[in-house]
Design a protein around this motif. Structure first.
Motif, PDB file in Angstrom:
ATOM      1  N   ILE A 225       0.751  -0.950   0.147  1.00 22.26           N
ATOM      2  CA  ILE A 225       0.047  -0.071   0.060  1.00 22.26           C
ATOM      3  C   ILE A 225       0.996   1.259  -0.102  1.00 22.26           C
ATOM      4  O   ILE A 225       0.459   2.074  -0.779  1.00 22.26           O
ATOM      5  N   PRO A 226       1.868   1.173   0.775  1.00 21.68           N
ATOM      6  CA  PRO A 226       2.635   2.374   0.703  1.00 21.68           C
ATOM      7  C   PRO A 226       3.358   2.895  -0.450  1.00 21.68           C
ATOM      8  O   PRO A 226       3.169   3.951  -0.755  1.00 21.68           O
ATOM      9  N   SER A 227       4.090   2.052  -0.892  1.00 23.03           N
ATOM     10  CA  SER A 227       4.691   2.171  -2.234  1.00 23.03           C
ATOM     11  C   SER A 227       3.957   2.310  -3.306  1.00 23.03           C
ATOM     12  O   SER A 227       4.279   3.183  -4.140  1.00 23.03           O
ATOM     13  N   TYR A 228       2.832   1.330  -3.656  1.00 28.21           N
ATOM     14  CA  TYR A 228       2.006   1.441  -4.523  1.00 28.21           C
ATOM     15  C   TYR A 228       1.254   2.847  -4.753  1.00 28.21           C
ATOM     16  O   TYR A 228       1.358   3.473  -5.887  1.00 28.21           O
ATOM     17  N   LEU A 229       0.886   2.998  -3.720  1.00 31.52           N
ATOM     18  CA  LEU A 229       0.161   4.661  -3.839  1.00 31.52           C
ATOM     19  C   LEU A 229       0.653   5.765  -3.856  1.00 31.52           C
ATOM     20  O   LEU A 229       0.522   6.770  -4.260  1.00 31.52           O
ATOM     21  N   THR A 230       1.985   5.568  -3.234  1.00 32.69           N
ATOM     22  CA  THR A 230       2.985   6.708  -3.362  1.00 32.69           C
ATOM     23  C   THR A 230       3.538   6.801  -4.578  1.00 32.69           C
ATOM     24  O   THR A 230       3.746   8.087  -5.196  1.00 32.69           O
ATOM     25  N   GLN A 231       4.105   5.833  -5.073  1.00 30.15           N
ATOM     26  CA  GLN A 231       4.763   5.836  -6.382  1.00 30.15           C
ATOM     27  C   GLN A 231       3.755   5.839  -7.769  1.00 30.15           C
ATOM     28  O   GLN A 231       4.258   6.548  -8.831  1.00 30.15           O
ATOM     29  N   PHE A 232       2.591   5.215  -7.498  1.00 31.00           N
ATOM     30  CA  PHE A 232       1.979   4.926  -8.712  1.00 31.00           C
ATOM     31  C   PHE A 232       0.625   5.723  -8.916  1.00 31.00           C
ATOM     32  O   PHE A 232      -0.114   6.053  -9.960  1.00 31.00           O
ATOM     33  N   LYS A 233       0.069   6.329  -7.544  1.00 34.11           N
ATOM     34  CA  LYS A 233      -1.290   7.033  -7.535  1.00 34.11           C
ATOM     35  C   LYS A 233      -1.243   8.452  -7.206  1.00 34.11           C
ATOM     36  O   LYS A 233      -2.232   9.217  -7.042  1.00 34.11           O
ATOM     37  N   GLY A 234      -0.052   8.699  -6.531  1.00 29.70           N
ATOM     38  CA  GLY A 234       0.347  10.289  -6.362  1.00 29.70           C
ATOM     39  C   GLY A 234      -0.056  10.302  -4.712  1.00 29.70           C
ATOM     40  O   GLY A 234      -0.358  11.486  -4.506  1.00 29.70           O
ATOM     41  N   PHE A 235      -0.342   9.280  -3.900  1.00 25.56           N
ATOM     42  CA  PHE A 235      -0.645   9.746  -2.518  1.00 25.56           C
ATOM     43  C   PHE A 235       0.525  10.185  -1.965  1.00 25.56           C
ATOM     44  O   PHE A 235       1.660   9.957  -1.988  1.00 25.56           O
ATOM     45  N   THR A 236       0.614  11.057  -0.549  1.00 27.65           N
ATOM     46  CA  THR A 236       1.450  11.422   0.228  1.00 27.65           C
ATOM     47  C   THR A 236       2.086  10.231   1.092  1.00 27.65           C
ATOM     48  O   THR A 236       0.992   9.132   1.299  1.00 27.65           O
ATOM     49  N   PRO A 237       3.218  10.084   1.157  1.00 25.27           N
ATOM     50  CA  PRO A 237       3.598   8.655   2.033  1.00 25.27           C
ATOM     51  C   PRO A 237       3.079   8.747   3.400  1.00 25.27           C
ATOM     52  O   PRO A 237       2.795   7.770   3.806  1.00 25.27           O
ATOM     53  N   ASP A 238       2.766  10.055   4.285  1.00 31.58           N
ATOM     54  CA  ASP A 238       2.354   9.579   5.441  1.00 31.58           C
ATOM     55  C   ASP A 238       0.894   9.167   5.281  1.00 31.58           C
ATOM     56  O   ASP A 238       0.480   8.321   6.119  1.00 31.58           O
ATOM     57  N   PHE A 239       0.047   9.547   4.320  1.00 37.28           N
ATOM     58  CA  PHE A 239      -1.547   9.063   4.199  1.00 37.28           C
ATOM     59  C   PHE A 239      -1.356   7.444   3.891  1.00 37.28           C
ATOM     60  O   PHE A 239      -2.339   6.893   4.242  1.00 37.28           O
ATOM     61  N   SER A 240      -0.719   7.355   3.240  1.00 37.92           N
ATOM     62  CA  SER A 240      -0.278   6.013   2.579  1.00 37.92           C
ATOM     63  C   SER A 240       0.008   4.979   3.700  1.00 37.92           C
ATOM     64  O   SER A 240      -0.444   3.713   3.849  1.00 37.92           O
ATOM     65  N   LYS A 241       0.691   5.411   4.703  1.00 40.75           N
ATOM     66  CA  LYS A 241       1.042   4.530   5.859  1.00 40.75           C
ATOM     67  C   LYS A 241      -0.332   4.203   6.816  1.00 40.75           C
ATOM     68  O   LYS A 241      -0.575   3.288   7.164  1.00 40.75           O
ATOM     69  N   TRP A 242      -1.008   5.450   6.860  1.00 39.28           N
ATOM     70  CA  TRP A 242      -2.311   5.386   7.616  1.00 39.28           C
ATOM     71  C   TRP A 242      -3.343   4.328   6.990  1.00 39.28           C
ATOM     72  O   TRP A 242      -4.038   3.934   7.667  1.00 39.28           O
ATOM     73  N   LEU A 243      -3.398   4.368   5.795  1.00 39.89           N
ATOM     74  CA  LEU A 243      -4.161   3.277   4.947  1.00 39.89           C
ATOM     75  C   LEU A 243      -3.791   2.084   5.244  1.00 39.89           C
ATOM     76  O   LEU A 243      -4.776   1.326   5.240  1.00 39.89           O
ATOM     77  N   VAL A 244      -2.632   1.591   5.552  1.00 45.53           N
ATOM     78  CA  VAL A 244      -2.504   0.254   6.071  1.00 45.53           C
ATOM     79  C   VAL A 244      -3.294   0.119   7.391  1.00 45.53           C
ATOM     80  O   VAL A 244      -4.115  -1.054   7.293  1.00 45.53           O
ATOM     81  N   GLY A 245      -3.240   0.960   8.073  1.00 47.87           N
ATOM     82  CA  GLY A 245      -4.148   0.614   9.489  1.00 47.87           C
ATOM     83  C   GLY A 245      -5.608   0.713   9.276  1.00 47.87           C
ATOM     84  O   GLY A 245      -6.460  -0.302   9.660  1.00 47.87           O
ATOM     85  N   ILE A 246      -5.922   1.799   8.306  1.00 49.94           N
ATOM     86  CA  ILE A 246      -7.418   1.710   7.818  1.00 49.94           C
ATOM     87  C   ILE A 246      -7.752   0.329   7.224  1.00 49.94           C
ATOM     88  O   ILE A 246      -8.994  -0.182   7.635  1.00 49.94           O
ATOM     89  N   PHE A 247      -7.031  -0.267   6.358  1.00 50.46           N
ATOM     90  CA  PHE A 247      -7.274  -1.494   5.646  1.00 50.46           C
ATOM     91  C   PHE A 247      -7.659  -2.570   6.622  1.00 50.46           C
ATOM     92  O   PHE A 247      -8.446  -3.468   6.529  1.00 50.46           O
ATOM     93  N   GLU A 248      -6.718  -2.699   7.696  1.00 50.93           N
ATOM     94  CA  GLU A 248      -6.855  -3.603   8.712  1.00 50.93           C
ATOM     95  C   GLU A 248      -8.361  -3.431   9.499  1.00 50.93           C
ATOM     96  O   GLU A 248      -8.794  -4.514   9.520  1.00 50.93           O
ATOM     97  N   LEU A 249      -8.365  -2.358   9.950  1.00 48.13           N
ATOM     98  CA  LEU A 249      -9.246  -2.162  11.239  1.00 48.13           C
ATOM     99  C   LEU A 249     -10.960  -2.225  10.371  1.00 48.13           C
ATOM    100  O   LEU A 249     -11.908  -2.739  10.917  1.00 48.13           O
ATOM    101  N   SER A 250     -10.777  -1.678   9.154  1.00 41.42           N
ATOM    102  CA  SER A 250     -12.037  -1.397   8.379  1.00 41.42           C
ATOM    103  C   SER A 250     -12.825  -2.914   8.074  1.00 41.42           C
ATOM    104  O   SER A 250     -13.884  -3.063   7.710  1.00 41.42           O
ATOM    105  N   ALA A 251     -12.068  -3.874   8.206  1.00 35.91           N
ATOM    106  CA  ALA A 251     -12.417  -5.245   8.015  1.00 35.91           C
ATOM    107  C   ALA A 251     -13.197  -5.937   9.018  1.00 35.91           C
ATOM    108  O   ALA A 251     -13.995  -6.922   8.839  1.00 35.91           O
ATOM    109  N   VAL A 252     -13.259  -5.635  10.313  1.00 30.04           N
ATOM    110  CA  VAL A 252     -13.745  -6.095  11.358  1.00 30.04           C
ATOM    111  C   VAL A 252     -15.329  -6.181  11.190  1.00 30.04           C
ATOM    112  O   VAL A 252     -15.866  -7.254  11.234  1.00 30.04           O
ATOM    113  N   PRO A 253     -15.990  -5.181  11.167  1.00 27.21           N
ATOM    114  CA  PRO A 253     -17.373  -5.399  10.762  1.00 27.21           C
ATOM    115  C   PRO A 253     -18.011  -6.280   9.790  1.00 27.21           C
ATOM    116  O   PRO A 253     -18.810  -6.904   9.847  1.00 27.21           O
TER     117      PRO A 253
END
Length: 462
Positions: free
Chosen positions: A279-307
């Motif tokens: 997620i951090p590398s792909y979204l930063t290098q290929f989709k133009g996301f900021t590095p900090d936001f890409s890192k947060w998306l790893v946690g969001i990806f994990e937690l959003s699966a629970v419900p």
């Protein structure tokens, strides 16, 4: 020590008939709490080194390569450990097995916090991977012993979500220890170990072995729960005199459904780590996301699966345990999300696709974990868990990290897209085969005499 881990004998005292239902509910509450909190404890220990890696590099003068070597010792060891420690859980008292693995992990974690020697860390991580391999198998076996198919999907999904909660709890422990002990790395490891030991004691207090060890009827007697094997036979046995190699060959290696479910899980693991790890590398290098936001998306990806995982697990119960059908629906949705994730350049749409995709990956991963347990007798649940875990980590995770990393470096991110599409399509084909095999087994079962395989029959080699 080994006698401590042996299955407890059936209780001489029997719960009165008018109190069986209420006692079952009370005991089940303690069991699910011990499993969920216990597995959170496993994840707290497992992720402490990963969470503290930057501070370790800074204070211990380690390189990124040094950290990677230590963590790889855990990854490889854990995949192998799941195979053998999972099989051993079939011959154990699952409550004590779970607590012992966590207690041993906590002691090894104390060692990690007490040394600055890279080679000692590597050894401790390798040994810890063995004790960590005791966790999932014991939990999954306990769920098979305490819940019938009517509620098993829901309960299993709740337990499976504990690893997401464990990742969050690990961060909380790190922050608490850092606040209390002014950034001491050693104090962070020690705090995690103390919490894990307290949780291990809780497991021994709240958990249970089989229902029959506390005076209750087995889950088969209480709910009519039986296992339908791939040859159409039914099994209600919870223990057997067969050796571990005999169990493994007869009910794992010769079971076509177990192989199909395992390969499905391996394919979905490839998708899981192929998305999450990059997620951090792909979204930063290929989709133009900021590095900090890409890192947060790893946690969001994990937690959003629970419900989503819990809801889809409950849906599989509502559909009368047609779990493979639910998985097929998830994978079809996953293919749509993958297409959106790969082709869209709109950041909002990509984030939405990632959040939806988390449930569509983790829900079938959870359900196939339950399916492989339901495809074997209850005395082979740990073996089936370990067998599948071996393929998940040794092949699925390795392909998703090492192979994708190498191919992306040579061919670009299009290689990542092709691999993940291929893995998702393969899992879809395997799930179709599983549905077919399950229907064939049910047809065979309906034509066979109404008899259930007994403990004594299972003790005899064919």
């Amino acid at each position: 020590m080994f006698s401590f881990l042996k299955p407890a004998p059936d209780a001489e005292y029997k719960v009165p008939k008018n109190k069986i239902a209420s006692t079952y509910k009370w005991r089940q509450t303690g069991v699910i709490l011990s499993l969920c909190i216990g597995y959170i404890g496993y994840y707290i220990i497992r992720l402490i080194f990963t969470t503290e890696q930057n501070d370790i590099m800074k204070q211990y003068h380690f390189t990124t390569a040094d950290i990677g070597i230590v963590m790889s010792c855990f990854g490889v060891g854990y995949g192998i450990s799941k195979l053998f420690m999972g099989a051993l859980s079939d011959k154990s008292n699952p409550k004590r097995y779970l607590a012992t693995g966590l207690f041993a992990s906590a002691l090894l974690n104390l060692g990690l916090g007490s040394t600055r020697n890279l080679y000692v860390m590597m050894l401790l991580m390798l040994v810890m991977s063995i004790t960590q391999g005791m966790g999932a198998a014991a939990c999954q076996r306990t769920i098979q012993l305490w819940w019938g198919k009517k509620w098993r999907g829901t309960v299993y999904s709740i337990w499976s979500s504990a690893h997401n909660a464990g990742a969050f709890a690990c961060v909380a422990v790190v922050q608490l220890a850092t606040l209390l002990f002014t950034g001491s790395i050693r104090a962070v490891f020690y705090t995690a170990s103390v919490i894990a030991i307290i949780i291990a004691i809780f497991i021994l207090w709240a958990g249970s072995d089989r229902p029959t060890t506390v005076g209750l009827p087995s889950i088969t007697e209480f709910t009519g729960d039986e296992v339908l094997l791939d040859d159409g036979k039914k099994s209600a046995a919870e223990l057997t005199n067969l050796t571990l190699p005999q169990i493994f060959v007869k009910y794992i290696l010769k079971n076509k459904v177990v192989w199909a479910i395992t390969l499905t899980s391996m394919s979905l693991y490839l998708v899981r780590y192929g998305i999450m790890s990059w997620i951090p590398s792909y979204l930063t290098q290929f989709k133009g996301f900021t590095p900090d936001f890409s890192k947060w998306l790893v946690g969001i990806f994990e937690l959003s699966a629970v419900p989503g995982v819990i809801i889809l697990g409950a849906l599989s119960d509502f559909l009368k345990d047609h779990r493979a059908v639910v998985c097929i629906g998830c994978v079809l949705g996953l293919l749509v999300c993958l297409t959106t994730y790969f082709l869209s350049n709109n950041h909002v749409i990509i984030v939405i696709a990632l959040i939806i995709m988390s449930s569509l990956i983790y829900a079938p991963l959870t359900l196939v974990g339950l399916m492989v347990n339901e495809a074997v007798p209850k005395f082979a649940v740990g073996s089936s868990t370990g067998f599948m875990g071996f393929f998940q980590y040794i092949f699925g995770e390795t392909l998703a990290t090492a192979l994708i990393g190498a191919l992306v470096a040579k061919f670009g991110w299009i290689a990542n897209d092709i691999i993940l599409y291929s893995a998702a399509i393969l899992s879809l084909m395997l799930l179709g085969y599983i549905v077919y095999q399950e229907r064939q087994a049910k047809k065979i079962s309906q034509t066979m005499p109404m008899s259930t395989t007994t403990d004594n029959e299972l003790d005899v080699e064919d």
